[in-house]
Design an enzyme around this catalytic site. Structure first.
Site, PDB file in Angstrom:
ATOM      1  N   ARG A 149       0.832  -1.207   0.000  1.00 29.65           N
ATOM      2  CA  ARG A 149       0.000   0.000   0.000  1.00 29.65           C
ATOM      3  C   ARG A 149       0.866   1.257   0.000  1.00 29.65           C
ATOM      4  O   ARG A 149       0.529   2.257  -0.626  1.00 29.65           O
ATOM      5  CB  ARG A 149      -0.990   0.002   1.166  1.00 29.65           C
ATOM      6  CG  ARG A 149      -2.009   1.133   1.096  1.00 29.65           C
ATOM      7  CD  ARG A 149      -3.134   0.996   2.124  1.00 29.65           C
ATOM      8  NE  ARG A 149      -4.170   0.074   1.714  1.00 29.65           N
ATOM      9  CZ  ARG A 149      -5.227   0.395   0.972  1.00 29.65           C
ATOM     10  NH1 ARG A 149      -5.386   1.638   0.534  1.00 29.65           N
ATOM     11  NH2 ARG A 149      -6.127  -0.497   0.652  1.00 29.65           N
TER      12      ARG A 149
ATOM     13  N   GLU B 206      -9.987   5.789   6.821  1.00 25.01           N
ATOM     14  CA  GLU B 206      -8.552   6.066   6.819  1.00 25.01           C
ATOM     15  C   GLU B 206      -8.103   7.319   6.063  1.00 25.01           C
ATOM     16  O   GLU B 206      -7.180   8.000   6.505  1.00 25.01           O
ATOM     17  CB  GLU B 206      -7.797   4.859   6.244  1.00 25.01           C
ATOM     18  CG  GLU B 206      -7.936   3.598   7.072  1.00 25.01           C
ATOM     19  CD  GLU B 206      -7.403   2.390   6.325  1.00 25.01           C
ATOM     20  OE1 GLU B 206      -8.028   1.974   5.335  1.00 25.01           O
ATOM     21  OE2 GLU B 206      -6.346   1.889   6.720  1.00 25.01           O
TER      22      GLU B 206
END
Ligand code: MTE
Ligand code: HPA
Ligand code: MOS
Length: 811
Positions: free
Chosen positions: A358, A761
């Protein structure tokens, strides 16, 4: 008892509620009008489904579950050294402590001694090789928690070890090429170059920037610590109440540790007092130990960690260290980047590979990079195993390019916003990410444009320059940073969810889904979706505890996908029930199914209006199934882990923030004066909850980048910052006096649940603006064009170091 909670108390329940009051009213007004149109129950601000329980203290967390008679308590004996071998230890002294019932070591584990989520490299109890200071070596089971803790504390003296030299920093590990997973590489050139070609292009670019950056880790600091309460059941069964984001994985790991099949283990979680990624994988060790003890003793066993032990045993956000080499043109446009990322993985793999993936897939953030070569290394050290934390590597990837762009702007003497804009992804061109996904929903330019206007960026830039010209000691800084965050698990199979919806004969509805509630409001949103689908009032719908015996094989509630996945699964279940009810009333009233309407607790058919409950009761008499399962799998995802290419994200969530700070250049103290956030949640399912997530994520991310500092003893490897006395997280007092938080008006281009977007997030990246505003203020203390070498966290010490550097360079 909780009936009479005054509204004022409810409004102040959230930490940042003061700042929200006005904003919420405004949002309520517009959302309420949207809601009126079809009696919709989504898109409306409503309090968290447990708000009254939270503020009155009657919400049940694991430790609040009434204990069964005979419950025993567990505490862990921890390794006093960071590396070496465990020798034959005499635990008789521990066994002899008051109240101790049993002391367990690795040899007592009936099944596999592993609680690793991806690789099997995470021992539940030390198997001989000592991996870090704080590693659980033995478990004490006693009549009371205090007795267990006192006995466990003997670990310091009774454990015999042969200590070895620990590897404590990612730099040391990288030198030794010591990694928890193989290195990851992503090389992409839009002009057909290979890596050496890319490096040559960087070297021959009109301008060049090379450097390095260190960014620290971060403790999740969930208010409720790790806890599991295991209850042995008949025939080898086990019921574990666990504070976890991932009940299914807890079920599988407990089953392996006990040596039983998954169907013998039930894991349940009504809610967590925060998870923030720290309970995605790392709740497993405690679930396994409690279950093993409960099995061996045939008694209920509770394991609730003390805060210091939680810090010493569990991992946190990976700190990162970067080396970059960038070629750019005179307008500040990046032509090529070569980047090395080294993450601090700790002693085992845990989720480090996915976190690095990520990070690599978020280095681009909002910017088009024609030539890029990235190499990621997950450094293996003798420290806690680092894990998921809000953003999951995304923040660590994106902060680096922002640092680079900020440096480019300073070198060119241009406003950083202009350089950022020059590099934004295009629409219809320059829109392919390094991992080859096309950015097809780009709204970054209009979003930033709106924020530039609403925050009065240009005028304030001038005011700040004027202020700084006349202020010797205090310097102000301003920065705008954008966010683009990919939504979906970067492991394809995790992007699925299930739900169960029961309609009872009185017309009340019970929903169960695979997601977990950690304060983020998932259950509220899912209940809204179900209420909307069945045209009933929110009050009719109740969401029950997450339970592995209801929905099987669930994914962690993580990657911000909770409401996207479980909302869709619950919608699917509710739609099936509505279809059956519609068919039933259509038949009864000689109407067409399509003409049956569900709204406002009523069903209209053939000009008649029926009560929803009456329809349910009559459907039951006709033997219509009044409960249903639902399922969802995110469409269109692909990922090739070898080449690091594909379409890993269903869509992107966007946002931007402007922050203004003042820094005292003599002490390094600073203050956030104002923050303006504009964030994209698509068409919000619940604006109040989304704004809460944005504010919370912003402040939490600000803590990461400015005040939360982890210090390991350079020789022993002891995490010295293992309690709030030495580890400082932000509080409500750190909110800026002017805090404007707005939702960007828009809808998801993809067919997500009611065209909303995930919000958990992405806002954690908004406080990049705080870090770069601090860097901006520091630059004002140096010569024009200086590039302050500020590292994260920008503690007062780090700020002073950077000020000293720019002032030394100026003389
Ligand atoms: N909000 C609260 N109040 N508590 C939390 O623990 N975790 C965050 C975010 N917001 C968290 C939170 C993280 S790390 C994630 S991945 C998402 O919530 C998970 O929930 P969601 O997918 O339902 O948004
Ligand atoms: N986020 C959180 N958890 C995960 C992910 C992710 O992207 N991928 C695998 N586990
Ligand atoms: Mo969140 S870090 O994906 O639990």
């Amino acid at each position: 008892m909780n009936k009479a909670v005054p509204t004022a108390l409810l409004q102040n329940a959230g930490v940042f509620a003061d700042y929200q009051a006005n904003q919420r009213q405004r949002l309520n007004a517009s959302a309420e009008s949207r809601a009126m149109e079809g009696g919709a129950r989504v898109g409306v601000s409503r309090p968290h489904e447990s708000a009254e329980l939270h503020v009155s203290g009657s919400a049940t967390y694991c430790d609040d579950i009434p204990e069964l008679a005979g419950t025993l308590h567990c505490a862990l004996g921890l390794s006093p050294v960071a590396a070496g071998r465990l020798l034959e230890s005499d635990l008789a002294a521990v066994r002899a402590m008051p109240g101790v019932v049993r002391v367990l070591t690795a040899a007592d584990i009936p099944g596999e001694n592993n609680c690793g989520s991806v690789l099997h490299d995470d021992p539940i109890l030390c198997d001989g090789e000592i991996r870090f200071l704080g590693q659980p070596v033995f478990a004490v089971i006693a009549h009371t928690r205090e007795q267990a803790r006192r006995a466990a504390a003997l670990a310091k003296t009774v454990l015999k070890v042969e200590a070895a030299e620990p590897v404590l920093t990612p730099r040391q590990a990288h030198e030794k090429q010591q990694y928890v997973v193989p290195p990851m590489n992503l090389v992409r050139s839009t002009s057909g170059r290979d890596e050496s070609g890319i490096r040559a292009a960087i070297a021959s670019a009109p301008r060049r920037l090379t450097g390095s950056l260190d960014v620290g880790g971060q403790e999740q600091f969930y208010l409720e610590g790790q806890i599991s309460y295991a209850l042995p059941k008949e025939g080898g069964g086990m019921h574990v109440h666990c504070s976890t984001q991932h009940p299914s994985e807890m079920q599988f790991l407990v089953a392996h540790a006990l040596g039983v099949r998954a169907h013998a283990v039930l894991v349940e979680c009504r809610r967590m007092g925060g998870g923030f990624g720290g309970k995605e994988s790392q709740s497993a060790q405690f679930a396994c130990i409690a279950a093993i003890a409960a099995r061996l003793l045939d008694r209920p066993v509770k394991l609730r960690l003390d805060r210091d032990d939680d810090f010493l045993i569990t991992g946190r956000r990976h700190g990162f260290w970067y080396e970059y080499d960038v070629g750019y043109d005179d307008d500040g446009r990046i032509l090529g980047v070569a980047l090395q990322l080294v993450s601090h993985a700790g002693h085992s793999a845990d989720l480090s590979a996915a976190v690095m993936t990520r990070a690599i897939c978020h280095f681009d953030n909002a910017y088009w990079l024609p030539e890029v070569a990235m190499h990621g290394f997950c450094a293996k050290t003798n420290t806690q195993s680092n894990t998921a934390f809000r953003g999951f590597g995304g923040p660590q990837g994106a902060i680096c390019i922002e640092y680079i762009l900020d440096g480019i702007a300073r070198s060119l003497g241009r406003d950083a916003l202009a350089v950022r804009r020059a590099n934004f992804y295009g629409v219809g061109e320059n829109n392919v990410t390094p991992y080859r996904q096309t950015v097809s929903d780009n709204i970054i330019a209009p979003l930033v444009g709106q924020l530039v206007a609403s925050s009065n960026y240009a005028a304030r830039r001038e005011e700040i320059a004027a202020f700084n010209a006349g202020s010797e000691v205090l310097k102000k800084g301003l920065a705008l940073t954008p966010v683009k965050f990919g939504i979906s698990f970067n492991v394809k199979h995790l992007n699925q969810a299930g739900a169960l919806v029961h309609v009872y004969l009185d017309g009340s509805i019970l929903v169960n889904h695979g997601g977990t509630e950690m304060g983020q409001g998932l259950n509220t949103k899912v209940a809204q979706v179900v209420a909307h689908e069945l045209g009933v009032n929110f009050g009719r719908v109740r969401v029950s505890a997450t339970d592995t015996s209801k929905v099987a094989n669930t994914s962690a509630t993580a990657a911000s996908t909770g409401s996207d996945l479980n909302g869709k699964a619950a919608q699917d279940a509710a739609q099936k029930i509505r279809q059956r009810l519609a068919a039933h009333v259509a038949q009864q009233h000689g109407a067409r199914i399509e003409d049956v309407r569900f709204a406002n607790d009523q069903v209209t058919v053939a000009g008649k209006t029926l009560d929803f409950s009456a329809v349910v009761a009559s459907a039951y008499l006709e033997r219509v199934q009044l409960w249903s399962d639902g399922f969802y799998a995110t469409p269109g995802l692909s990922w090739d882990a070898k080449t690091m290419t594909g379409h890993p994200f269903y869509y992107y969530a966007y946002g931007a923030a402007v922050s203004e700070v003042v820094v005292d250049t003599l002490t390094g103290e600073w203050k956030l004066l104002r923050a303006d956030l504009l964030h994209d949640v698509g068409q919000s399912l619940n604006p109040a909850i989304d704004i809460g997530q944005i504010e919370g994520g912003f402040i939490q991310g600000m803590g990461w980048l400015t005040m939360e500092e982890l210090v390991w003893h350079p020789k022993s490897g002891l995490l010295m910052t293992h309690a709030p006395s030495t580890y400082k997280i932000p509080t409500a007092n750190d909110c800026p006096p002017t805090f404007n938080v707005r939702l960007f008006e828009g809808r998801n281009a993809e067919d997500s649940i009611h065209r909303s977007k995930a919000v958990g997030e992405p806002p954690l990246l908004l406080p990049f603006s705080v870090f770069f505003a601090i860097r901006d203020a520091i630059a004002a203390a140096g010569a024009p064009g200086c590039v302050p070498p500020l590292q994260a966290p920008a503690t007062s010490e780090a700020i002073l170091r950077a000020i000293t550097a720019v002032q030394a360079a100026a003389h």
